[in-house]
Motif scaffolding. Sequence first.
Motif, mmCIF file in Angstrom:
data_model
loop_
_atom_site.group_PDB
_atom_site.id
_atom_site.type_symbol
_atom_site.label_atom_id
_atom_site.label_comp_id
_atom_site.label_asym_id
_atom_site.label_seq_id
_atom_site.Cartn_x
_atom_site.Cartn_y
_atom_site.Cartn_z
ATOM 1 N N VAL A 149 0.861 -1.179 0.000
ATOM 2 C CA VAL A 149 0.000 0.000 0.000
ATOM 3 C C VAL A 149 0.899 1.231 0.000
ATOM 4 O O VAL A 149 1.802 1.347 0.831
ATOM 5 N N ALA A 150 0.644 2.125 -0.950
ATOM 6 C CA ALA A 150 1.401 3.379 -1.056
ATOM 7 C C ALA A 150 0.438 4.546 -0.926
ATOM 8 O O ALA A 150 -0.545 4.622 -1.655
ATOM 9 N N LYS A 151 0.731 5.421 0.003
ATOM 10 C CA LYS A 151 -0.068 6.635 0.180
ATOM 11 C C LYS A 151 0.755 7.817 -0.311
ATOM 12 O O LYS A 151 1.972 7.861 -0.102
ATOM 13 N N ASN A 196 8.714 -10.303 -11.001
ATOM 14 C CA ASN A 196 7.744 -9.219 -11.132
ATOM 15 C C ASN A 196 6.465 -9.661 -10.430
ATOM 16 O O ASN A 196 5.828 -10.627 -10.833
ATOM 17 N N ALA A 197 6.075 -8.936 -9.374
ATOM 18 C CA ALA A 197 4.870 -9.297 -8.614
ATOM 19 C C ALA A 197 3.628 -8.636 -9.183
ATOM 20 O O ALA A 197 2.519 -9.058 -8.885
ATOM 21 N N GLY A 198 3.801 -7.591 -9.998
ATOM 22 C CA GLY A 198 2.655 -6.908 -10.590
ATOM 23 C C GLY A 198 2.787 -5.405 -10.494
ATOM 24 O O GLY A 198 3.810 -4.880 -10.081
ATOM 25 N N GLN A 199 1.715 -4.709 -10.888
ATOM 26 C CA GLN A 199 1.706 -3.249 -10.897
ATOM 27 C C GLN A 199 0.887 -2.712 -9.742
ATOM 28 O O GLN A 199 -0.125 -3.312 -9.362
ATOM 29 N N LEU A 200 1.332 -1.579 -9.217
ATOM 30 C CA LEU A 200 0.519 -0.881 -8.231
ATOM 31 C C LEU A 200 -0.701 -0.324 -8.938
ATOM 32 O O LEU A 200 -0.585 0.309 -9.989
ATOM 33 N N LYS A 225 -2.171 -6.436 -4.274
ATOM 34 C CA LYS A 225 -2.288 -7.637 -3.443
ATOM 35 C C LYS A 225 -2.118 -8.819 -4.363
ATOM 36 O O LYS A 225 -2.835 -8.946 -5.362
ATOM 37 N N THR A 226 -1.156 -9.672 -4.055
ATOM 38 C CA THR A 226 -0.857 -10.811 -4.913
ATOM 39 C C THR A 226 -0.375 -11.976 -4.058
ATOM 40 O O THR A 226 -0.043 -11.799 -2.883
#
Length: 133
Positions: free
Chosen positions: A53-55, A83-87, A98-99
């Motif tokens: 989570v990025a704020k 590579n886990a994915g994109q924000l 979430k992955t």
Amino acid sequence: MKLLVNVLSLSVILFLTSCKTTAKFPVSSVTPAAEITAKKSQDSNKNYVIEVVAKNLASAERVDPSKKNYNVWIVTENNGTKNAGQLIIKNAKRASLKTSTPYDVKEIFITAEDQGDYSYPVGVEISRTSFKK
């Protein structure tokens, strides 16, 4: 009595499966206003669930040089960098991913990239953190 034992057993199982390790990313020189955290837990199938989570993360277009998205990368002990994915940008104040992965994640980092499907990072690194053992 049997009901009490069942409820107690279920509570213990839920507690053990809900244990999470949290890692806070250090302040980034590229996006200094961003507050980024990552959580790692295990699901019932023994996969690792990663939630980032990025704020207050600036848009990837504002990174120098300009990029299109933020990719999350995981580093494992035996399987290298993945590579886990994109924000996913929910609004101007929150982005998340979430992955799940079969790999035990030791370190996690975020890069600004032109594409989301790279198999190795090529863009600007935003921040990096590790999970304590």
